[in-house]
Write a protein that holds these residues in place. Structure first.
Motif, mmCIF file in Angstrom:
data_model
loop_
_atom_site.group_PDB
_atom_site.id
_atom_site.type_symbol
_atom_site.label_atom_id
_atom_site.label_comp_id
_atom_site.label_asym_id
_atom_site.label_seq_id
_atom_site.Cartn_x
_atom_site.Cartn_y
_atom_site.Cartn_z
ATOM 1 N N LEU A 106 -18.628 1.386 -15.119
ATOM 2 C CA LEU A 106 -19.243 1.977 -13.943
ATOM 3 C C LEU A 106 -19.579 3.460 -14.101
ATOM 4 N N GLY A 107 -19.692 3.944 -15.309
ATOM 5 C CA GLY A 107 -20.155 5.293 -15.523
ATOM 6 C C GLY A 107 -19.060 6.338 -15.496
ATOM 7 N N SER A 108 -19.446 7.601 -15.654
ATOM 8 C CA SER A 108 -18.495 8.702 -15.778
ATOM 9 C C SER A 108 -18.128 9.286 -14.417
ATOM 10 N N LEU A 109 -17.683 8.435 -13.529
ATOM 11 C CA LEU A 109 -17.216 8.896 -12.236
ATOM 12 C C LEU A 109 -15.904 9.661 -12.405
ATOM 13 N N THR A 110 -15.627 10.560 -11.484
ATOM 14 C CA THR A 110 -14.386 11.322 -11.520
ATOM 15 C C THR A 110 -13.290 10.519 -10.836
ATOM 16 N N GLY A 111 -12.424 9.882 -11.633
ATOM 17 C CA GLY A 111 -11.330 9.085 -11.071
ATOM 18 C C GLY A 111 -11.836 7.988 -10.155
ATOM 19 N N GLY A 112 -11.158 7.832 -9.016
ATOM 20 C CA GLY A 112 -11.626 6.898 -8.007
ATOM 21 C C GLY A 112 -11.262 5.452 -8.247
ATOM 22 N N MET A 113 -12.087 4.550 -7.738
ATOM 23 C CA MET A 113 -11.791 3.118 -7.765
ATOM 24 C C MET A 113 -13.055 2.308 -8.050
ATOM 25 N N THR A 114 -12.829 1.060 -8.421
ATOM 26 C CA THR A 114 -13.882 0.048 -8.404
ATOM 27 C C THR A 114 -13.703 -0.745 -7.120
ATOM 28 N N ILE A 115 -14.788 -0.911 -6.369
ATOM 29 C CA ILE A 115 -14.751 -1.594 -5.083
ATOM 30 C C ILE A 115 -15.533 -2.900 -5.176
ATOM 31 N N TYR A 116 -14.988 -3.946 -4.564
ATOM 32 C CA TYR A 116 -15.653 -5.253 -4.505
ATOM 33 C C TYR A 116 -15.846 -5.681 -3.048
ATOM 34 N N TYR A 117 -17.001 -6.304 -2.792
ATOM 35 C CA TYR A 117 -17.226 -7.060 -1.557
ATOM 36 C C TYR A 117 -17.657 -8.457 -2.010
ATOM 37 N N VAL A 118 -16.763 -9.407 -1.888
ATOM 38 C CA VAL A 118 -17.014 -10.756 -2.407
ATOM 39 C C VAL A 118 -17.391 -11.675 -1.249
ATOM 40 N N GLN A 119 -18.401 -12.524 -1.472
ATOM 41 C CA GLN A 119 -18.813 -13.469 -0.433
ATOM 42 C C GLN A 119 -17.918 -14.708 -0.434
ATOM 43 N N ALA A 218 -9.836 -21.464 3.920
ATOM 44 C CA ALA A 218 -10.634 -21.469 5.149
ATOM 45 C C ALA A 218 -9.960 -20.612 6.217
ATOM 46 N N CYS A 219 -10.764 -19.987 7.056
ATOM 47 C CA CYS A 219 -10.230 -19.170 8.142
ATOM 48 C C CYS A 219 -9.663 -20.066 9.248
ATOM 49 N N PRO A 220 -8.547 -19.690 9.856
ATOM 50 C CA PRO A 220 -7.959 -20.477 10.947
ATOM 51 C C PRO A 220 -8.707 -20.239 12.256
ATOM 52 N N SER A 221 -8.451 -21.072 13.244
ATOM 53 C CA SER A 221 -9.140 -20.953 14.530
ATOM 54 C C SER A 221 -8.808 -19.649 15.250
ATOM 55 N N SER A 222 -7.636 -19.077 14.950
ATOM 56 C CA SER A 222 -7.256 -17.808 15.575
ATOM 57 C C SER A 222 -8.058 -16.634 15.036
ATOM 58 N N HIS A 223 -8.555 -16.771 13.804
ATOM 59 C CA HIS A 223 -9.334 -15.724 13.139
ATOM 60 C C HIS A 223 -10.518 -16.398 12.453
ATOM 61 N N PRO A 224 -11.488 -16.871 13.243
ATOM 62 C CA PRO A 224 -12.526 -17.771 12.704
ATOM 63 C C PRO A 224 -13.676 -17.105 11.975
ATOM 64 N N VAL A 225 -13.784 -15.784 12.025
ATOM 65 C CA VAL A 225 -14.968 -15.108 11.486
ATOM 66 C C VAL A 225 -14.721 -14.671 10.043
ATOM 67 N N ARG A 226 -15.506 -15.222 9.137
ATOM 68 C CA ARG A 226 -15.389 -14.859 7.722
ATOM 69 C C ARG A 226 -16.135 -13.546 7.471
ATOM 70 N N MET A 227 -15.385 -12.587 6.932
ATOM 71 C CA MET A 227 -15.957 -11.292 6.586
ATOM 72 C C MET A 227 -15.923 -11.128 5.068
ATOM 73 N N PRO A 228 -16.526 -10.069 4.530
ATOM 74 C CA PRO A 228 -16.474 -9.897 3.077
ATOM 75 C C PRO A 228 -15.034 -9.738 2.594
ATOM 76 N N GLN A 229 -14.752 -10.286 1.409
ATOM 77 C CA GLN A 229 -13.442 -10.089 0.776
ATOM 78 C C GLN A 229 -13.480 -8.756 0.055
ATOM 79 N N VAL A 230 -12.823 -7.738 0.631
ATOM 80 C CA VAL A 230 -12.796 -6.402 0.035
ATOM 81 C C VAL A 230 -11.650 -6.313 -0.963
ATOM 82 N N ALA A 231 -11.902 -5.701 -2.098
ATOM 83 C CA ALA A 231 -10.848 -5.507 -3.098
ATOM 84 C C ALA A 231 -11.035 -4.158 -3.777
ATOM 85 N N TYR A 232 -9.911 -3.552 -4.175
ATOM 86 C CA TYR A 232 -9.925 -2.303 -4.940
ATOM 87 C C TYR A 232 -9.287 -2.556 -6.300
ATOM 88 N N GLU A 233 -9.804 -1.902 -7.315
ATOM 89 C CA GLU A 233 -9.129 -1.775 -8.609
ATOM 90 C C GLU A 233 -9.024 -0.292 -8.934
#
Length: 329
Positions: A106-119, A218-233
């Motif tokens: 991901l290039g010569s970024l200064t520190g930081g993280m790799t971020i994911y938004y997975v469908q 699968a999402c349960p009925s109490s939390h039925p809305v699927r959002m992006p799966q966010v992840a950090y490395e």
């Protein structure tokens, strides 16, 4: 944007996820989600993303409209992402902050993280509608008070080289790692559809994460809305501490989080949404990331974005636990 193009090219054929780097915005004791208004917060954080980050961030204010720059490769992403900071504890009881380095792709970024938004996962967009987070949304994953690792989305990888993946553990590696330690944070992706936050910053979400970027349940009925799966490395360059003569005489591992956790079970992350307008929803609606019109910026532009340090204190090392304050996220 050679570095970004390379990252996208390495996605699976359907390119069912966003994967990008964010340089370090700041390293200081601020936490607008769990300890809003506290200057300083209980322990040190490494923060990436938009420059609207502050000790207090009003949920009623759209961060995507307030921020003026971001350390992330997508210039419309003014979200903030943060975790604790890693230290090496010397035999004499002093602490030394472990440096970071960016993901090699991901290039010569200064520190930081790799971020994911997975469908769905790396290989498929799935058939479920992915709903973007909303302005004011925030969440956390993990807890500094956790005594045993039980969340499969919170893991460590002992890096043999910069490209190592797999062989995840739920606690710190027990032996020196040739290329450092990668800390991994997968956030829940099922929303109750109503609340942008909750008192513990977790109950408005439901965790079906299986870890290792597998297709979440699968999402349960109490939390039925699927959002992006966010992840950090986050890549921690522990190589300068690989000399075993520097390690504790009892054979235990020497690394600690900035909230004084030497096991690693208390690893945690915070997320505060701040994408501009409908940019993230457009990306989630796309069947191929190469078809999106997300705006990008150069590594130099990302590295340039920063905020003022409001907590004036030494952070690179100390002779006692002057930096390592026990407390909440």
């Amino acid at each position: 944007m050679k570095w970004l193009s390379l990252a996208l090219a390495l996605a699976a054929p359907s390119q069912a996820y966003l994967r990008f780097g964010c340089a370090t915005l700041s390293v200081q004791r601020l936490d607008p989600v769990v300890q809003p208004g506290s200057v300083p917060s209980s322990h040190l954080h490494q923060i990436v993303g938009g420059n609207a980050f502050n000790a207090t961030m009003d949920p009623a204010v759209d961060v995507g409209n307030k921020a003026t720059c971001t350390t992330c490769s997508f210039s419309e992403d003014f979200s903030n992402y943060w975790t604790a900071v890693l230290y090496f504890k010397h035999q004499n009881g002093s602490y030394k902050r472990v440096p970071q380095y960016p993901n090699a792709l991901l290039g010569s970024l200064t520190g930081g993280m790799t971020i994911y938004y997975v469908q769905q996962d790396f290989n498929s967009n799935g058939k479920t509608k992915i709903t973007s987070f909303k302005p004011g949304f925030r969440m956390t994953v993990g807890s500094p008070t956790t005594a045993q690792g039980s969340n499969p989305g919170l893991r460590y990888t002992c890096l043999k080289d910069i490209m190592t993946r797999g062989s995840e553990t739920n606690d710190f590696p027990k032996a020196p790692c040739a290329a450092g330690i990668m800390a991994i944070h997968h956030f829940p992706a099922c929303w109750d559809g109503k609340n942008l936050d909750s008192p513990n910053h977790q109950d408005h979400m439901y965790n079906t994460v299986k870890g290792a970027f597998q297709n979440a349940g699968a999402c349960p009925s109490s939390h039925p809305v699927r959002m992006p799966q966010v992840a950090y490395e986050t890549m921690w360059n522990t190589t300068q501490f690989n000399d075993k003569s520097m390690w504790p005489k009892d054979g235990s591992q020497p690394f600690v989080w900035s909230f004084d956790d030497s096991k690693g079970y208390g690893t945690h992350g915070d997320y505060l949404f701040g994408w501009k307008g409908d940019a993230l929803q457009r990306a989630m609606d796309a069947t191929s990331l190469t078809g999106t019109d997300l705006k990008t910026q150069s590594v130099a532009q990302a590295n340039k974005c920063a905020i003022q340090t409001t907590v004036k204190e030494p952070i690179d090392g100390c002779k006692s636990s002057c930096i390592l304050r026990k407390g909440l996220n």
